[in-house]
Scaffold this motif. Structure first.
Motif, PDB file in Angstrom:
ATOM      1  N   SER A  21     100.664  65.039  54.713  1.00 20.65           N
ATOM      2  CA  SER A  21      99.271  65.294  55.053  1.00 20.65           C
ATOM      3  C   SER A  21      98.753  66.456  54.219  1.00 20.65           C
ATOM      4  CB  SER A  21      99.146  65.632  56.532  1.00 20.65           C
ATOM      5  OG  SER A  21      99.780  66.879  56.792  1.00 20.65           O
ATOM      6  N   GLU A  22      97.417  66.596  54.195  1.00 20.59           N
ATOM      7  CA  GLU A  22      96.826  67.694  53.437  1.00 20.59           C
ATOM      8  C   GLU A  22      97.324  69.043  53.944  1.00 20.59           C
ATOM      9  OE1 GLU A  22      92.812  68.073  52.327  1.00 20.59           O
ATOM     10  OE2 GLU A  22      92.433  65.927  52.380  1.00 20.59           O
TER      11      GLU A  22
ATOM     12  N   ALA B  38      96.918  63.476  49.081  1.00 20.10           N
ATOM     13  CA  ALA B  38      96.797  64.765  49.758  1.00 20.10           C
ATOM     14  C   ALA B  38      96.834  65.908  48.756  1.00 20.10           C
ATOM     15  CB  ALA B  38      97.912  64.925  50.794  1.00 20.10           C
TER      16      ALA B  38
ATOM     17  N   ASP C 122      93.526  65.870  46.684  1.00 15.34           N
ATOM     18  CA  ASP C 122      92.359  66.357  47.414  1.00 15.34           C
ATOM     19  C   ASP C 122      92.411  67.870  47.613  1.00 15.34           C
ATOM     20  OD1 ASP C 122      91.419  63.787  47.502  1.00 15.34           O
ATOM     21  OD2 ASP C 122      92.039  63.408  49.567  1.00 15.34           O
ATOM     22  N   ARG C 123      93.599  68.408  47.904  1.00 17.18           N
ATOM     23  CA  ARG C 123      93.710  69.857  48.076  1.00 17.18           C
ATOM     24  C   ARG C 123      93.473  70.584  46.757  1.00 17.18           C
ATOM     25  NH1 ARG C 123      96.257  72.146  52.442  1.00 17.18           N
ATOM     26  NH2 ARG C 123      95.560  74.086  51.451  1.00 17.18           N
TER      27      ARG C 123
END
Length: 272
Positions: free
Chosen positions: A19-20, A65, A68-69
């Protein structure tokens, strides 16, 4: 008429992963970021200014993830506008940048161009009367810089494409617009140069630029330059060259398609 080279792009390797919240972002240099998952580097981000002043970003990430981060951290730290370039076939990467707020600014078609003059139909093509082709490495550098500058000014005063050309990715001293004077063949009149073509071979030959002064177009100079460059590559053992053409540049597309070039892909420039 202008064709250009590919800039750097970004990539994502998969859509699965942690997950992020499990991904930590570290800024390791002024314009470099790493995404860490349990101390393992699972993504890298990079930003660089092109000579035209625009700031381009790229991300190489193992999963969404991390992408996006990284994108979030880079966008928070860098000034807008920001640009990136992707292979249009990479729908995962394109979607990642769109999640980050980027939109399509331009599209370019990549062409594979045959070099054999019997295939291209350029075997008998000669420059118009009073014009000679000066091979790469033999051009007068002052005249070469003059025609390059004149054509750039003409383009900027009309369609205004030049500043957005991906060919501008190569860093050079400020004000120097030539990638490498040794890579240009030119069409020469007795007192000045009328057009130029640049071919760079790194792994495979690429036509980075083909341009003719506005007042000298429609005389067959571009075809003569292309015939010379492709013929030289053919004699050197290359069967195919590559180039990119902006989707709205119909004259350039017609020129290369008319000698048997085929589209093999497309690139998108995105902006936020």
């Amino acid at each position: 008429m202008k064709m250009n080279t590919k800039p750097c792009a970004s990539s994502t390797s998969s859509t699965s992963g942690p997950s992020e919240d499990a991904v930590m972002i570290t800024r390791v240099a002024d314009r470099q970021w790493h995404a860490l998952d349990d101390d393992l580097v699972v993504g890298r981000g990079h930003a660089e200014h092109r000579p035209d002043g625009r700031l381009f970003v790229s991300i190489d990430a193992w999963h969404e993830a991390a992408f996006d981060r990284l994108a979030g951290a880079m966008l928070a730290a860098l000034p807008a506008p920001l640009y990136t370039v992707v292979d249009e076939a990479d729908v995962t990467l394109t979607a990642g940048w769109q999640r980050a707020g980027f939109t399509v600014r331009r599209r370019e078609w990549e062409y594979a161009v045959p070099t054999d003059p019997q295939v291209t139909g350029l075997a008998a093509v000669l420059p118009p009367s009073g014009v000679t082709i000066v091979p790469a490495g033999q051009a007068d550098e002052s005249l070469l810089r003059a025609v390059d500058r004149a054509i750039r000014d003409e383009v900027e005063a009309t369609v205004g494409w030049w500043q957005s050309m991906p060919a501008e990715v190569i860093a050079r001293p400020e004000g120097d617009t030539l990638v490498d004077p040794q890579k240009y063949a030119v069409a020469a009149a007795p007192d000045r140069y009328l057009g130029l073509i640049r071919v760079v071979t790194v792994n495979r030959p690429r036509i980075g630029l083909l341009a003719v002064r506005a007042g000298e177009q429609r005389r067959g100079i571009a075809r003569a330059l292309l015939a010379h460059a492709l013929g030289t590559l053919h004699r050197s053992g290359f069967t195919t060259a590559f180039t990119e053409v902006h989707e709205s540049h119909h004259a350039a597309s017609a020129l290369v398609e008319g000698i048997g070039a085929r589209p093999v892909g497309s690139n998108l420039e995105l902006v936020r």
